[in-house]
Design a protein around this motif. Structure first.
Motif, PDB file in Angstrom:
ATOM      1  N   LYS A   2      28.750  66.918  20.658  1.00  0.00           N
ATOM      2  CA  LYS A   2      27.779  66.142  20.182  1.00  0.00           C
ATOM      3  C   LYS A   2      27.016  66.700  19.218  1.00  0.00           C
ATOM      4  O   LYS A   2      26.468  67.915  19.215  1.00  0.00           O
ATOM      5  N   TYR A 189      21.374  64.627  24.304  1.00  0.00           N
ATOM      6  CA  TYR A 189      22.131  63.507  23.944  1.00  0.00           C
ATOM      7  C   TYR A 189      22.176  63.082  22.247  1.00  0.00           C
ATOM      8  O   TYR A 189      22.603  62.036  22.125  1.00  0.00           O
ATOM      9  N   ASP A 192      21.510  59.169  22.301  1.00  0.00           N
ATOM     10  CA  ASP A 192      22.649  58.244  22.736  1.00  0.00           C
ATOM     11  C   ASP A 192      22.353  57.912  23.944  1.00  0.00           C
ATOM     12  O   ASP A 192      22.601  58.528  25.120  1.00  0.00           O
ATOM     13  N   GLN A 194      23.611  55.473  25.602  1.00  0.00           N
ATOM     14  CA  GLN A 194      24.907  55.280  26.531  1.00  0.00           C
ATOM     15  C   GLN A 194      25.163  56.518  27.435  1.00  0.00           C
ATOM     16  O   GLN A 194      25.828  56.356  28.187  1.00  0.00           O
ATOM     17  N   ASN A 195      25.256  57.651  26.841  1.00  0.00           N
ATOM     18  CA  ASN A 195      25.538  59.032  27.331  1.00  0.00           C
ATOM     19  C   ASN A 195      24.459  59.267  28.535  1.00  0.00           C
ATOM     20  O   ASN A 195      24.800  59.599  29.512  1.00  0.00           O
ATOM     21  N   ASP A 239      30.987  64.300  26.350  1.00  0.00           N
ATOM     22  CA  ASP A 239      29.929  63.585  26.886  1.00  0.00           C
ATOM     23  C   ASP A 239      29.293  63.776  28.181  1.00  0.00           C
ATOM     24  O   ASP A 239      28.330  63.231  28.577  1.00  0.00           O
TER      25      ASP A 239
END
Length: 509
Positions: A2, A189, A192, A194-195, A239
Motif C-alpha cells: 500500500k 490506507y 482508500d 474502500q479499504n 489490504d
C-alpha cells in the motif's frame, strides 16, 4: 504494498494536539488543548492512527502475546501483576485518544465530510471493542461527553457496547465513499475508503462471532458475507489493517527504537514454550519469524529454537540458561541489537489481519452461521496468506530467515495436524489453532480468542497464581474518581466482582 503518507504531517498535528495518558474521567472528557480551533479533520487523523498503532504494539508486546502464551516474560510470568489496578491502564489509555477521534468526527460532520466521519467511526469501534473485551462493562454512551457536562460517565454493559459499535460500523460502511472529498493524512490506507470499509466489515464479523455464545450471529453474518459489493472484505494481507512504518526518525516501528537490554537480557522476553511446541509439531516455518535461534546455535548449520514457560519465577536456569532460550524474532529487535541488520519498518502494527477474517469465515461456515463459500477454502486461505505475509516482511539482508524459508513445503497442508479432516470438533480445533498463531502480536486478540474457545491449552506455571487471567481489573483511580459508576460496573460483572478471574459477558464457561 500500500502507498503510505510520510509522517511529516505529524509535526503539524503536534502544533494543535497532545495525546497523553489520563488519570481520570475528567481528563478523558476535557481537552485542555482546546482543539476546537481546528477546522480540517486531516490535521488530527495521522496522529490518531499513529498513536493507536503504537498503543496496539505496546499492548501486544507488553501483555497480549504473554497472557495468550505466545511469548514469555520474566516480569509477568507469574500473572500476579495482572491483578494490580495500575496495570489495568493497559488499553484504558485508549480513552485519551478517544476525545480526538470524537472531535475529528464532529468537525467532519459539520462540514459534511462523510469519509472522515466513517474513518472515525471505524477507529472508535476498534478502540471500544478492545476496551470492552479487556474489562467488560465500560463507559461508552457517555464517554467523551464533557461538553454536555458529563464528567463522570456511566458504564454500559458489554452487550450494549457491542450493539452500539456494531451500529457504528454499519454506518461507517454505508457512508464511506458517499462523499467525494479526498482523505488526507491517512497513514493507514492512503485515503482508500474502500479499504476502510473492508476494515469495518471485518470488525463486524469479529464482534458477531465473539458474542456467538450469547447471540445467534447467523443472519447478520450471512447478510455481510452474502453481498460483497455492499459489504466488502479484505482480499489478502495487502489490504489488511496494518500500519506500515517508515525508515525516517521518528516514524520507525516502536520495537526498533527499544532498549536492547529489554530485548536480550537474561530476564527479557522469550519465545513461549507452548508456542514452540505447537509450531514444531507442525514443522511450521513461522517459528523463524516469531523467534531467533538460541545464541548457542545461531551460527551453526542447525539453528535451534527453544521456548520458556510462562508462570515460573526464574527463567535464568531453564533449559540450561539464556544461551538455550530463543529471543523474539529479528523483525521485532531494536536497532542496538544489530545496527547492520535490524530493520526500522519491516514489522507492522496489525489492527486486523486478512487471515483472521478467513478463519472467522471458516468457523462460521463450519458451524452453519453462513451458507456462502467453503469452510476448508477459507481455512486454507488464512494459512497460506500468513506465510505469504511474513515472507513479504523479511528484508533481503536478514540472512536467516530468508523470505523463501517462510513458505512451507506443500506437505505442510497434508499432515494430520493441519489437513482439514476429522470430526467437526477436530476441524474447529484446527481453525482455532491456526487463528491463534495468526494473531501473534495483534493486540489482545489471541487472548480474547483463547478465552472464547479455550484453544490452545494454556496452563499456568508452577510459580504462578494458579490460573490464567480472563479480564483486566479497572484502573485504581476509577474506584475513587468515578466511584458510583464504578460500583455499578462491578455489579454488572456479577460473579466475584472486579477480579481477573471474573469472566466478561461473552466468555461463557
Amino acid at each position: 504494498m500500500k502507498k503510505v503518507y510520510k509522517f511529516l504531517i505529524l509535526g503539524l498535528c503536534a502544533l494543535f494536539i497532545t495525546i497523553s495518558c489520563t488519570d481520570n474521567f475528567e481528563d478523558i472528557n476535557t481537552n485542555p488543548n482546546a482543539p476546537d480551533r481546528i477546522e480540517d479533520p486531516s490535521l488530527l487523523l495521522a496522529e490518531i492512527i499513529k498513536n493507536l498503532a503504537n498503543e496496539n504494539w505496546d499492548n501486544s508486546f507488553d501483555r497480549g502475546a504473554i497472557i495468550s502464551d505466545q511469548i514469555s516474560n520474566f516480569f509477568v510470568s507469574s500473572f500476579a501483576d495482572f491483578a494490580r489496578a495500575e496495570v489495568g491502564r493497559f488499553g484504558w489509555d485508549f480513552y485519551g485518544t478517544l476525545k480526538d477521534v470524537d472531535f475529528m468526527i464532529a468537525t467532519a460532520e459539520e462540514q459534511g465530510l462523510q469519509n472522515y466521519v466513517g474513518i472515525g467511526l471505524v477507529l472508535r469501534a476498534w478502540m471500544f471493542q478492545n476496551l470492552t473485551d479487556n474489562f467488560g462493562p465500560i463507559p461508552y454512551s457517555e464517554a467523551g461527553s464533557a461538553r454536555e457536562d458529563i464528567n463522570f460517565p456511566k458504564y454500559d454493559s458489554q452487550e450494549a457496547v457491542y450493539a452500539g459499535i456494531l451500529g457504528e460500523l454499519e454506518t461507517a460502511n454505508s457512508i464511506l465513499g458517499s462523499t467525494t472529498e479526498a482523505v488526507q493524512a491517512d497513514i493507514l490506507y492512503a485515503g482508500d475508503v474502500q479499504n476502510w470499509r473492508k476494515f469495518a466489515n471485518g470488525l463486524r464479523l469479529r464482534i458477531l462471532l465473539r458474542q456467538s455464545d450469547r447471540k445467534d450471529p447467523a443472519a447478520e453474518m450471512q447478510r455481510i458475507v452474502g453481498n460483497p459489493t455492499a459489504h466488502p472484505l479484505f482480499t489478502s494481507h495487502l489490504d489488511q489493517a496494518a500500519l506500515q512504518y517508515l525508515e525516517e526518525t521518528p516514524n520507525e516501528h516502536p520495537a526498533y527504537t527499544g532498549n536492547v537490554s529489554d530485548f536480550s537480557s537474561s530476564s527479557s522476553t522469550r519465545l513461549a514454550l507452548n508456542m514452540e511446541g505447537i509450531l514444531k509439531s507442525m514443522d511450521d516455518p513461522r517459528i523463524a519469524a516469531f523467534a531467533l535461534p538460541t545464541s548457542a546455535t545461531i551460527d551453526t548449520p542447525n539453528p535451534e529454537y527453544f521456548g520458556v514457560p510462562n508462570g515460573i519465577s526464574d527463567i535464568s536456569g531453564f533449559n540450561g540458561g539464556p544461551a538455550n532460550q530463543s529471543l523474539m524474532g529479528l523483525l521485532f529487535a531494536p536497532r542496538q541489537y544489530d545496527t547492520e541488520v535490524v530493520s526500522p519498518n519491516a514489522a507492522q502494527s496489525v489492527f486486523m489481519p486478512y487471515s483472521e477474517v478467513q478463519f472467522i469465515l471458516a468457523e462460521a461456515r463450519e458451524k452453519g452461521y453462513i451458507s456462502t463459500g467453503d469452510a476448508e477454502t477459507y481455512y486454507l486461505n488464512g494459512i497460506r496468506d500468513q506465510f505469504e505475509y511474513y515472507a513479504s516482511r523479511i528484508p533481503d539482508n536478514f540472512g536467516v530467515p530468508s523470505a523463501a524459508q517462510l513458505i512451507p513445503d506443500p506437505s505442510y497442508y497434508s499432515q494430520n495436524t493441519v489437513a482439514y479432516t476429522g470430526t467437526q470438533e477436530e476441524k474447529l480445533n484446527k481453525i482455532y489453532t491456526q487463528k491463534w498463531l495468526s494473531l501473534f502480536l495483534v493486540g489482545f486478540e489471541a487472548w480474547s480468542e483463547w478465552r472464547r474457545v479455550g484453544v490452545p491449552s494454556i496452563t499456568a506455571g508452577d510459580d504462578s497464581i494458579g490460573f490464567v487471567p480472563v479480564r483486566y481489573v479497572y484502573p485504581a483511580d476509577e474506584q475513587t474518581v468515578n466511584s458510583d459508576n464504578y460500583q455499578e460496573a462491578v455489579n454488572m460483572l456479577g460473579g466475584e466482582g472486579d477480579l481477573i478471574s471474573t469472566r466478561v459477558w461473552w466468555d461463557v464457561d
